[in-house]
Design an enzyme around this catalytic site. Structure first.
Site, short mmCIF file in Angstrom:
data_model
loop_
_atom_site.label_atom_id
_atom_site.label_comp_id
_atom_site.label_asym_id
_atom_site.label_seq_id
_atom_site.Cartn_x
_atom_site.Cartn_y
_atom_site.Cartn_z
N HIS A 87 0.80 -1.22 0.00
CA HIS A 87 0.00 0.00 0.00
C HIS A 87 0.84 1.28 0.00
CE1 HIS A 87 -3.92 -1.74 -0.31
NE2 HIS A 87 -3.37 -2.78 0.29
N CYS A 105 -9.24 -3.55 -11.50
CA CYS A 105 -8.86 -2.43 -10.62
C CYS A 105 -7.56 -2.70 -9.88
CB CYS A 105 -9.98 -2.07 -9.65
SG CYS A 105 -10.37 -3.40 -8.52
#
Ligand code: PEP
Ligand code: MG
Length: 555
Positions: free
Chosen positions: A188, A501
């Site tokens: 992330h 995505c």
């Protein structure tokens, strides 16, 4: 001049001082103090500072999400001054001669355990609040900085790696780029860097040393190189590259407003991935057609306690109204595995990526899910919302989740609260199970969005967080690509759309393949929209199409 080599995960060039992220050490210092009066004063000063910090957070929350959101911080302010709490700390310092950090920790734990033992759900939930304020005060006593950066000027941020909960709290205006010793391309930190459009390098290992703190560094996120104390020639070369990249971005600007269509007329939607309502301006600047993935768990990561329905409603409403009627796909809570949140008190697991995460948590703890769904449906009145469930493996999970959507709508009807009648409900395809039964899943949802980060991890049995696995984590693996093709075909057979995505959506090497397979939408970081549009517009599928499919399916 020192050169550090890692893996470039977000392109671009940036220069500035190297700054090491500051975090509290895991252990609480514990020792006896001679001067108990001074130690008490230390505590009082830290308590005052904590109250001041909470006041700032309350105001920020009020501006962004209204009074309800501010209340949590105001409650924490009051708890900092709670008489029983303060008295316990005073006794620990004055009677036992404990240092302030240990006194705060012990008193906080004692109170938290007492709260946790209470039957009443409201009071038992307060245990997390006491622990939270104690952590804050201990952090101040230990000199730990809010948001991890204590610098007046923007910096290139260095760290071993950053947890998602740490990345959300960073003061983004102070970051020019990232260099981490660990991490992975689909971690992330890398995703955040790409969303912010700033350069990032991961996997620098032990080349990244704390003794370099404060040195001037130039990083090239495309090449994966960081240069400390660059000589004049190297510095000038990199600055030239920076300028070229800026010009290229400017040129790409000419593609704004143009359709994402190949030379021979195949059109594809290009949407954006975001993690915060504040990420919407870059989506609009880069002409994203909509939002294909709003990672709603980042709202939860940004809070010290379960975000209320109103808090979430305001955030979703803001994104929907700022997007002005363009489609916004909001993914329901996807925590667990690499995204841990303390106040959820999830038990430790041997294999968290295979454990209690995402939709599984929502189905096991329906109250949390219900709050989010209510906020989402209420917000749907302000734009074009689609809801998406993560980490699906079976049809019954989707049916149970959809049943909860129906219950929430019935509740809102009964309360006379408006919501849109046109909210599509879709799922992420992130597990091989979901891909293999996508023919069945397609019958119960309105769309698919393929999460290639997790789909790669689970298909190849390869941890996405582990950079050492390097070449084994290969999203180009035919097993992954064949699953994508299967999912798109099954979607189309049922007349629903299929997007991607995961990070692979922005991979220009695969754009032709995705177009050939018939993927309908690619959702990427805002900066990736225009390069992708350029690639699509330069493509002539024609003969390539069958060749690429044959290559994929052949021996
Ligand atoms: C994915 O798994 O591809 C995805 C988009 O979700 P996340 O990266 O948040 O797990
Ligand atoms: Mg995922």
């Amino acid at each position: 001049m020192i050169t550090i080599k890692g893996k470039g995960v977000s392109a671009g060039v940036a220069a500035g001082p190297l700054y090491f992220y500051q975090r509290a050490s895991g252990s609480i210092p514990r020792y006896q103090v001679e001067d108990r009066g001074t130690e008490w004063e230390r505590f009082k000063a830290a308590q005052a500072k904590a109250i001041e910090q909470l006041g700032v957070l309350a105001e920020k929350a009020r501006e962004e999400a209204g009074d309800d959101a501010a209340m949590l911080f105001e409650t924490h302010q009051m708890m900092c001054e709670d008489m029983d709490y303060e008295e316990a700390i005073q006794n620990a310092i004055a009677d036992e001669g404990l240092n302030a950090e240990a006194a705060v920790f012990d008193s906080g734990e004692f109170q938290a355990e007492a709260f946790a033992a209470m039957e009443d759900e409201y009071f038992s939930a307060r245990a997390a609040d006491v622990r939270d304020i104690s952590r804050r005060i201990i952090g101040i006593l230990a000199g730990v900085v809010e948001g991890g950066i204590d610098s007046d000027v923007p910096v290139v941020l260095a760290a071993d790696d950053l947890a998602p909960s740490e990345t959300v709290q960073l003061d983004k205006s102070k970051i020019l780029g990232f260099v981490t010793s660990g991490g992975s391309g689909s971690s992330h930190t890398a995703i955040l860097a790409r969303t912010m459009g700033i350069p990032a390098i991961i996997g620098a290992g032990d080349q990244l040393r704390e003794e370099y703190a404060g040195k001037e560094v130039v990083i090239d996120g495309g090449e994966g190189v960081a240069i400390l104390d660059a000589d004049e020639e190297t510095y000038a070369k990199l600055m030239k590259k920076k300028e070229e990249l800026r010009k290229r971005q400017e040129l790409l600007g000419q593609l704004k407003g143009k359709p994402n269509v190949t030379k021979d007329g195949h059109e594809i939607r290009i949407y954006c991935n975001i993690g915060d309502p504040k990420d919407v301006p870059p989506v609009l600047e880069n002409d994203g057609g909509g939002i294909g993935l709003f990672r709603s768990e980042f709202l939860y990561l940004n809070c010290d306690d379960y975000p209320t329905e109103d808090y979430q409603f305001e955030a979703y409403k803001k994104v929907l109204s700022d997007m002005g009627g363009k489609e916004v796909v909001i993914r329901t809570l996807d925590i667990g595995a690499d995204k841990m949140i303390e106040y959820f008190h999830l038990p430790e697991e041997e294999n968290p990526a295979l454990g209690n995460r995402a939709l599984r948590i929502c189905l096991n703890r329906p109250e949390i899910f219900r709050t989010q769904l209510r906020a989402l449906y209420r917000a749907s009145a302000y734009g074009r919302l689609s809801i998406m469930f993560p980490m699906v493996t079976a049809v019954w999970e989707v049916e149970e989740a959809k049943k909860m959507c129906e219950q929430v709508k019935a509740e809102l009807d009964a309360e006379g609260i408006p919501y849109s009648d046109h909210v599509d409900v879709g799922i992420m395809i992130e597990t091989p199970a979901a891909a293999v039964i996508s023919d069945r899943l397609a019958k119960v949802v309105d769309f698919f969005s393929i999460g290639t980060n997790d789909l790669t991890q689970y298909t190849l049995a390869c941890d996405r967080q582990n950079n050492d696995l390097g070449r084994f984590f290969n999203p180009h693996h035919p097993a992954v690509l064949r699953l994508i093709k299967l999912v798109a075909e099954n979607a189309h057979k049922e007349g629903i759309w299929c997007g991607i995505c995961g990070e692979l959506g922005a991979d220009l090497e695969l754009t032709e393949t995705f177009l050939s397979i018939g993927v309908d939408e690619l959702s990427v970081s805002p900066r990736a929209v225009l390069p992708l549009r350029q690639k699509v517009r330069e493509t002539e599928l024609g003969a390539v199409k069958q060749k690429l499919i044959d290559e994929l399916m052949g021996d």
